[in-house]
Design an enzyme around this catalytic site. Structure first.
Site, PDB file in Angstrom:
ATOM      1  N   HIS A 194       3.375  -1.455  -9.567  1.00 57.10           N
ATOM      2  CA  HIS A 194       2.030  -1.276  -7.791  1.00 57.10           C
ATOM      3  C   HIS A 194       0.780  -1.547  -8.425  1.00 57.10           C
ATOM      4  O   HIS A 194       0.576  -1.545  -9.546  1.00 57.10           O
ATOM      5  CB  HIS A 194       2.144   0.409  -7.894  1.00 57.10           C
ATOM      6  CG  HIS A 194       0.955   0.625  -6.965  1.00 57.10           C
ATOM      7  ND1 HIS A 194       0.540   0.934  -5.477  1.00 57.10           N
ATOM      8  CD2 HIS A 194      -0.343   1.247  -7.021  1.00 57.10           C
ATOM      9  CE1 HIS A 194      -0.973   1.379  -5.427  1.00 57.10           C
ATOM     10  NE2 HIS A 194      -1.496   1.366  -6.503  1.00 57.10           N
ATOM     11  N   ASP A 218      -3.092  -2.962  -7.894  1.00 50.44           N
ATOM     12  CA  ASP A 218      -4.293  -2.385  -7.785  1.00 50.44           C
ATOM     13  C   ASP A 218      -5.696  -3.073  -7.859  1.00 50.44           C
ATOM     14  O   ASP A 218      -6.107  -3.355  -8.796  1.00 50.44           O
ATOM     15  CB  ASP A 218      -5.391  -0.471  -8.476  1.00 50.44           C
ATOM     16  CG  ASP A 218      -3.968   0.553  -8.253  1.00 50.44           C
ATOM     17  OD1 ASP A 218      -4.123   0.750  -7.355  1.00 50.44           O
ATOM     18  OD2 ASP A 218      -3.890   0.278  -9.120  1.00 50.44           O
ATOM     19  N   ASP A 259       0.135   8.072  -4.075  1.00 50.77           N
ATOM     20  CA  ASP A 259      -0.798   7.394  -5.064  1.00 50.77           C
ATOM     21  C   ASP A 259      -1.856   8.534  -5.946  1.00 50.77           C
ATOM     22  O   ASP A 259      -3.487   9.046  -4.972  1.00 50.77           O
ATOM     23  CB  ASP A 259      -1.371   6.016  -4.480  1.00 50.77           C
ATOM     24  CG  ASP A 259      -2.289   5.770  -5.635  1.00 50.77           C
ATOM     25  OD1 ASP A 259      -1.880   5.773  -6.935  1.00 50.77           O
ATOM     26  OD2 ASP A 259      -2.795   4.076  -5.093  1.00 50.77           O
ATOM     27  N   GLY A 300      -3.142  10.427  -9.242  1.00 53.67           N
ATOM     28  CA  GLY A 300      -2.470  11.811 -11.334  1.00 53.67           C
ATOM     29  C   GLY A 300      -1.569  12.394 -10.833  1.00 53.67           C
ATOM     30  O   GLY A 300      -1.152  13.687 -11.332  1.00 53.67           O
TER      31      GLY A 300
END
Ligand code: DX5
Ligand code: ZN
Length: 215
Positions: free
Chosen positions: A29, A31, A171, A173
């Protein structure tokens, strides 16, 4: 499934960072942010290129930004499996349709991310990313309430038949404990950054999430 968020990885040693977890995760993933939708500004296509060269596992790109469609062509050319845009950036039905059309034009598999406060009032695509932190940075504390959107997936699927095969991800924490909560709510994927990359033993950290928290 577990996706590793590279936001928490050391970008100066990206290849090594990827290799350290690659066999143990189900995907990556990445970002990106525009400094407007979220305070940070970060977009670096070389991260995608390097990741693609290092793994055959799926790569998803999470665009925390306005006008994400400007990157669609470039991202699809780099072999990205899925591009995730935010529901909040689309102001009305026309903009939502335009976004889906843009994605269709480039053959993009589009996912929609929902901020913790945003309700799901329609199913635009069959991938819904439920933010369990406010988007914008790694290492934040997990917010539990948004999991309600995942546990009500049965109703969402009933209301919107197009969502019947939807994938739900959580998504932000995510650690062994919160991964357990997310999977229990019905998440298919959890995305974890800090918990993996800041761990002394990354493989063990991933294993703990997979055991859905047996500690
Ligand atoms: C947060 C990002 C997440 C982030 C998660 O805005 O969308 O993908 O990397 O990081 P952790 O796992 O540290 O909360
Ligand atoms: Zn993300």
């Amino acid at each position: 499934m577990i996706y590793a968020s590279l936001l928490a990885a050391d970008k100066n040693n990206l290849e090594k960072e990827i290799d350290s977890v690659e066999p143990f995760v189900d995907g990556f993933h990445i970002d990106f942010m525009d400094g407007l939708f979220v305070p940070e500004n970060y977009y670096d296509i070389s991260v995608v290129k390097k990741t693609w060269l290092r793994t055959r596992k799926p790569i998803e790109v999470h665009l925390m930004m306005h006008n994400p469609e400007q990157h669609f062509e470039e991202l699809v050319n780099e072999g990205v499996e899925r591009v995730i845009v935010h529901y909040e950036i689309m102001r009305n039905a026309i903009e939502r349709i335009q976004m889906m059309e843009e994605a269709g034009k480039y053959g993009i598999n589009l996912g929609i991310a929902y901020n913790p406060e945003t309700h799901i009032t329609e199913a635009l695509t069959d991938y819904m990313q439920i933010m369990t932190v406010n988007p914008g940075k790694g290492g934040q504390r997990f917010i539990e309430e948004p999991l309600g959107k995942i546990s009500s997936r049965r109703y969402i699927e009933k209301m919107f038949p197009s969502a019947r095969k939807a994938i739900f991800s959580a998504d932000g924490g995510i650690n062994a404990k919160t991964a357990k909560a997310a999977f229990a709510a019905g998440a298919d994927i959890v995305v974890a950054g800090s918990y993996i990359f800041k761990a002394k033993d990354r493989v063990r950290a991933i294993g703990r999430m997979r055991n859905t928290g047996k500690r």
